[in-house]
Design a protein around this motif. Structure first.
Motif, PDB file in Angstrom:
ATOM      1  N   GLY A  37      59.216  95.587  25.436  1.00 20.28           N
ATOM      2  CA  GLY A  37      57.831  95.866  25.101  1.00 20.28           C
ATOM      3  C   GLY A  37      56.845  95.325  26.117  1.00 20.28           C
ATOM      4  O   GLY A  37      57.088  94.317  26.785  1.00 20.28           O
ATOM      5  N   LEU A  38      55.721  96.010  26.216  1.00 16.97           N
ATOM      6  CA  LEU A  38      54.664  95.591  27.136  1.00 16.97           C
ATOM      7  C   LEU A  38      54.201  94.162  26.868  1.00 16.97           C
ATOM      8  O   LEU A  38      54.021  93.398  27.817  1.00 16.97           O
ATOM      9  CB  LEU A  38      53.499  96.574  27.065  1.00 16.97           C
ATOM     10  CG  LEU A  38      52.351  96.323  28.019  1.00 16.97           C
ATOM     11  CD1 LEU A  38      52.802  96.473  29.471  1.00 16.97           C
ATOM     12  CD2 LEU A  38      51.200  97.257  27.714  1.00 16.97           C
ATOM     13  N   PRO A  80      45.686 100.987  27.525  1.00 13.34           N
ATOM     14  CA  PRO A  80      44.561 100.811  26.582  1.00 13.34           C
ATOM     15  C   PRO A  80      44.132  99.358  26.401  1.00 13.34           C
ATOM     16  O   PRO A  80      42.947  99.084  26.247  1.00 13.34           O
ATOM     17  CB  PRO A  80      45.094 101.413  25.286  1.00 13.34           C
ATOM     18  CG  PRO A  80      46.064 102.457  25.742  1.00 13.34           C
ATOM     19  CD  PRO A  80      46.722 101.866  26.969  1.00 13.34           C
ATOM     20  N   ARG A  81      45.068  98.442  26.475  1.00 12.66           N
ATOM     21  CA  ARG A  81      44.697  97.033  26.281  1.00 12.66           C
ATOM     22  C   ARG A  81      43.768  96.522  27.371  1.00 12.66           C
ATOM     23  O   ARG A  81      43.144  95.475  27.225  1.00 12.66           O
ATOM     24  CB  ARG A  81      45.927  96.151  26.139  1.00 12.66           C
ATOM     25  CG  ARG A  81      46.661  95.909  27.445  1.00 12.66           C
ATOM     26  CD  ARG A  81      47.869  95.003  27.306  1.00 12.66           C
ATOM     27  NE  ARG A  81      47.481  93.709  26.830  1.00 12.66           N
ATOM     28  CZ  ARG A  81      48.236  92.926  26.072  1.00 12.66           C
ATOM     29  NH1 ARG A  81      49.430  93.304  25.715  1.00 12.66           N
ATOM     30  NH2 ARG A  81      47.812  91.756  25.672  1.00 12.66           N
ATOM     31  N   PHE A  82      43.651  97.254  28.505  1.00  7.13           N
ATOM     32  CA  PHE A  82      42.779  96.842  29.602  1.00  7.13           C
ATOM     33  C   PHE A  82      41.499  97.672  29.695  1.00  7.13           C
ATOM     34  O   PHE A  82      40.735  97.525  30.651  1.00  7.13           O
ATOM     35  CB  PHE A  82      43.535  96.929  30.940  1.00  7.13           C
ATOM     36  CG  PHE A  82      44.791  96.111  30.967  1.00  7.13           C
ATOM     37  CD1 PHE A  82      44.755  94.738  30.774  1.00  7.13           C
ATOM     38  CD2 PHE A  82      46.014  96.713  31.172  1.00  7.13           C
ATOM     39  CE1 PHE A  82      45.912  93.984  30.784  1.00  7.13           C
ATOM     40  CE2 PHE A  82      47.180  95.968  31.189  1.00  7.13           C
ATOM     41  CZ  PHE A  82      47.132  94.606  31.001  1.00  7.13           C
ATOM     42  N   PHE A  83      41.259  98.535  28.718  1.00 10.50           N
ATOM     43  CA  PHE A  83      40.079  99.409  28.768  1.00 10.50           C
ATOM     44  C   PHE A  83      38.776  98.623  28.844  1.00 10.50           C
ATOM     45  O   PHE A  83      37.813  99.085  29.453  1.00 10.50           O
ATOM     46  CB  PHE A  83      40.047 100.370  27.594  1.00 10.50           C
ATOM     47  CG  PHE A  83      40.979 101.547  27.727  1.00 10.50           C
ATOM     48  CD1 PHE A  83      41.758 101.749  28.862  1.00 10.50           C
ATOM     49  CD2 PHE A  83      41.085 102.456  26.701  1.00 10.50           C
ATOM     50  CE1 PHE A  83      42.612 102.833  28.972  1.00 10.50           C
ATOM     51  CE2 PHE A  83      41.941 103.552  26.798  1.00 10.50           C
ATOM     52  CZ  PHE A  83      42.701 103.730  27.942  1.00 10.50           C
ATOM     53  N   GLY A 108      57.705  95.270  35.512  1.00 13.04           N
ATOM     54  CA  GLY A 108      57.641  96.686  35.200  1.00 13.04           C
ATOM     55  C   GLY A 108      56.309  97.358  35.496  1.00 13.04           C
ATOM     56  O   GLY A 108      55.450  96.846  36.206  1.00 13.04           O
ATOM     57  N   ASP A 109      56.191  98.533  34.905  1.00 13.49           N
ATOM     58  CA  ASP A 109      55.051  99.432  35.108  1.00 13.49           C
ATOM     59  C   ASP A 109      53.922  99.011  34.165  1.00 13.49           C
ATOM     60  O   ASP A 109      53.742  99.579  33.093  1.00 13.49           O
ATOM     61  CB  ASP A 109      55.510 100.864  34.827  1.00 13.49           C
ATOM     62  CG  ASP A 109      54.479 101.895  35.168  1.00 13.49           C
ATOM     63  OD1 ASP A 109      53.579 101.603  35.974  1.00 13.49           O
ATOM     64  OD2 ASP A 109      54.576 103.015  34.636  1.00 13.49           O
ATOM     65  N   LEU A 110      53.150  98.033  34.573  1.00 11.05           N
ATOM     66  CA  LEU A 110      52.186  97.383  33.687  1.00 11.05           C
ATOM     67  C   LEU A 110      50.852  98.111  33.572  1.00 11.05           C
ATOM     68  O   LEU A 110      50.109  97.875  32.638  1.00 11.05           O
ATOM     69  CB  LEU A 110      51.943  95.945  34.151  1.00 11.05           C
ATOM     70  CG  LEU A 110      53.189  95.063  34.179  1.00 11.05           C
ATOM     71  CD1 LEU A 110      52.861  93.717  34.811  1.00 11.05           C
ATOM     72  CD2 LEU A 110      53.752  94.894  32.785  1.00 11.05           C
ATOM     73  N   HIS A 111      50.519  98.953  34.530  1.00  6.32           N
ATOM     74  CA  HIS A 111      49.226  99.647  34.551  1.00  6.32           C
ATOM     75  C   HIS A 111      48.066  98.663  34.446  1.00  6.32           C
ATOM     76  O   HIS A 111      47.135  98.838  33.666  1.00  6.32           O
ATOM     77  CB  HIS A 111      49.146 100.710  33.452  1.00  6.32           C
ATOM     78  CG  HIS A 111      49.975 101.917  33.740  1.00  6.32           C
ATOM     79  ND1 HIS A 111      49.428 103.151  33.979  1.00  6.32           N
ATOM     80  CD2 HIS A 111      51.306 102.085  33.850  1.00  6.32           C
ATOM     81  CE1 HIS A 111      50.391 104.016  34.208  1.00  6.32           C
ATOM     82  NE2 HIS A 111      51.542 103.394  34.142  1.00  6.32           N
ATOM     83  N   LEU A 112      48.131  97.629  35.284  1.00  6.84           N
ATOM     84  CA  LEU A 112      47.072  96.621  35.347  1.00  6.84           C
ATOM     85  C   LEU A 112      45.871  97.158  36.116  1.00  6.84           C
ATOM     86  O   LEU A 112      46.016  98.052  36.959  1.00  6.84           O
ATOM     87  CB  LEU A 112      47.584  95.375  36.080  1.00  6.84           C
ATOM     88  CG  LEU A 112      48.762  94.629  35.475  1.00  6.84           C
ATOM     89  CD1 LEU A 112      49.260  93.580  36.465  1.00  6.84           C
ATOM     90  CD2 LEU A 112      48.365  93.995  34.159  1.00  6.84           C
ATOM     91  N   PRO A 113      44.699  96.595  35.897  1.00 10.33           N
ATOM     92  CA  PRO A 113      43.554  96.940  36.751  1.00 10.33           C
ATOM     93  C   PRO A 113      43.857  96.571  38.201  1.00 10.33           C
ATOM     94  O   PRO A 113      44.577  95.604  38.468  1.00 10.33           O
ATOM     95  CB  PRO A 113      42.424  96.065  36.191  1.00 10.33           C
ATOM     96  CG  PRO A 113      42.800  95.839  34.763  1.00 10.33           C
ATOM     97  CD  PRO A 113      44.300  95.707  34.788  1.00 10.33           C
ATOM     98  N   PRO A 114      43.340  97.347  39.153  1.00  3.50           N
ATOM     99  CA  PRO A 114      43.588  97.023  40.555  1.00  3.50           C
ATOM    100  C   PRO A 114      43.092  95.632  40.900  1.00  3.50           C
ATOM    101  O   PRO A 114      42.044  95.201  40.440  1.00  3.50           O
ATOM    102  CB  PRO A 114      42.811  98.093  41.327  1.00  3.50           C
ATOM    103  CG  PRO A 114      41.908  98.738  40.343  1.00  3.50           C
ATOM    104  CD  PRO A 114      42.449  98.491  38.992  1.00  3.50           C
TER     105      PRO A 114
END
Length: 115
Positions: free
Chosen positions: A45-46, A88-91, A55-61
């Motif tokens: 899980g994330l 979505p958790r970083f929106f 992994g592929d976290l899709h963090l803000p740059p």
């Protein structure tokens, strides 16, 4: 997708920036976010992966180690879309991420002209 390529380059041992240069003639749009270049695999899980940077976290740059400026500089003639993909958790951090990404694009355009 810069972040997926970064994970693959580190996991498979190929040159990340060279892969971008080779793909440059075929690139029509870009997907970007940040990660630490570690494919992971210990956690499903994330929420478990984020503290370990796996992994592929899709963090803000700017939150990971992906070399954004250097990556974009490999595409000096690129004129397409850049899709910023965040989890979505970083929106709530999207305005900051957008500002950071604009700065990265500006720096990459300068670096791309110098190389």
């Amino acid at each position: 997708d810069f972040s997926h390529l970064y994970l693959a380059a580190n996991a498979c041992g190929f040159d990340y920036l060279e892969a971008i240069r080779q793909a440059a003639p075929y690139v029509r749009h870009l997907h970007g976010n940040d990660n630490f270049g570690r494919l992971g695999g210990l956690y499903d899980g994330l929420p478990e992966r984020i503290p370990y940077g796996d992994g592929d976290l899709h963090l803000p740059p700017g939150w990971g180690t992906l070399p954004h400026v250097e990556a974009l500089a490999q595409l000096p003639d690129y004129k397409g879309l850049y899709i910023l993909e965040l989890r979505p958790r970083f929106f709530d951090h999207f305005p900051e991420a957008l500002k950071t990404m604009r700065g990265i694009v500006d720096m990459a355009s300068v670096e791309g002209r110098q190389t």
